[in-house]
Write an enzyme that holds these catalytic residues in place. Structure first.
Site: not given
Length: 314
Positions: A104-105
């Protein structure tokens, strides 16, 4: 003029790939991986034990899944109420299961997974090219700044700041882009680097690697004209993936192509379940496996997996 055209091209591709990375919704597992209403009731009604294991085994019987948990259990998400496809993980930020989740960026406020991993790679590549282009074109003015060759105005400080910002981002982006290029070459995700996938018989950190060329095509597709454009061209459906030869049980007698099982230090066997049609063409140049070997391996699965306890994974 050439520099100006190149600048606009890099900038347009950078914005396009960044936009696609942010606004492409992560793909979720298809309906066939969700438990039916009756299976959910059975799972909630039965105590943890063989009864729940039987419910999960029945639900996953016809699904193209090859990986297991550390204890050999079928990967199940009790928050999404589904059998997890291979390489699928539950994101605690998005609160849903993401197909082929990489990470998850926070920089794009989105999960990077099967649906947008190509866009994320292109975003890194064009960001790096854009920063290198800015640093290269600004270098001559940066040198003049230190040699007092620029007019004494406030603009010279902007030039200095622009060069330092472009150079620092180039260094950080080059390391991140290089790391993800290595992941693509090995057909791994960031999560799989920290926790290798576990197949029916053993852990195999290179279980999904098919060779550099095929690994590259899994992300970018077969049509090379689309490789540099932020358009979706990845192969497959995100729910099933072709695997390399998974290490088989040492007691397994069947070997591919009629080879003697003692002729090599390691014996290998394809997973028992068939691949989806969208994935099988990646393995067309590998040796064909006999139907008897597949049946023998299926028989071994039930014997070598005595404890399929349910576990929750993130």
């Amino acid at each position: 003029v050439v520099c100006l055209v190149a600048y606009h091209i890099f900038f347009m591709l950078f914005v396009w790939s960044y936009w696609k990375t942010i606004f492409t919704l992560p793909m979720n597992p298809s309906k066939e991986f969700h438990l039916s209403y009756s299976d959910k009731e059975s799972l909630e009604r039965e105590p943890r034990g063989e009864s729940q294991q039987e419910v999960l085994r029945r639900a996953a019987k016809d699904l193209p899944i090859y990986t297991r948990t550390m204890s050999g259990a079928i990967r199940y998400c009790d928050r999404c109420h589904l059998v997890k496809p291979d390489r699928c993980h539950h994101c605690s930020v998005c609160d849903k299961c993401i197909l082929k989740m990489d990470h998850h960026c926070p920089w794009v406020n989105n999960c990077v997974g099967f649906s947008n991993y190509k866009f994320f790679l292109l975003f890194l590549a064009y960001s790096l090219l854009y920063c290198l282009f800015i640093a290269a074109t600004d270098l001559q003015y940066f040198i003049k700044f230190w040699t007092n060759g620029l007019p004494d105005t406030q603009a010279k400080f902007h030039i200095m700041f622009l060069f330092f910002a472009a150079a620092m981002f180039s260094v950080s982006l080059s390391s991140l882009f290089g790391y993800h290029c290595w992941l693509v070459s090995k057909n791994k995700s960031t999560l799989e680097v920290f926790r290798a996938p576990i197949f029916r018989h053993r852990t195999d950190k290179n279980g999904f690697s098919l060779g550099f060329s095929k690994n590259l095509r899994q992300v970018f597709g077969d049509e090379k004209k689309y490789w540099l454009l932020p358009v979706f061209s990845s192969l497959g459906d995100g729910c099933s993936f072709p695997t390399c030869l998974v290490n088989q049980d040492p007691e397994q007698a069947s070997t591919p192509g009629g080879l003697n099982s003692t002729s090599k230090n390691e014996n290998h066997l394809f997973p028992a379940k068939p691949l989806r049609d969208s994935q099988s063409h990646l393995l067309t140049d590998t040796p064909a496996w006999s139907e008897t070997a597949s049946k023998a391996e299926k028989g071994k699965v039930g014997m070598s997996n005595p404890a399929l306890t349910m576990e929750n994974e993130t």
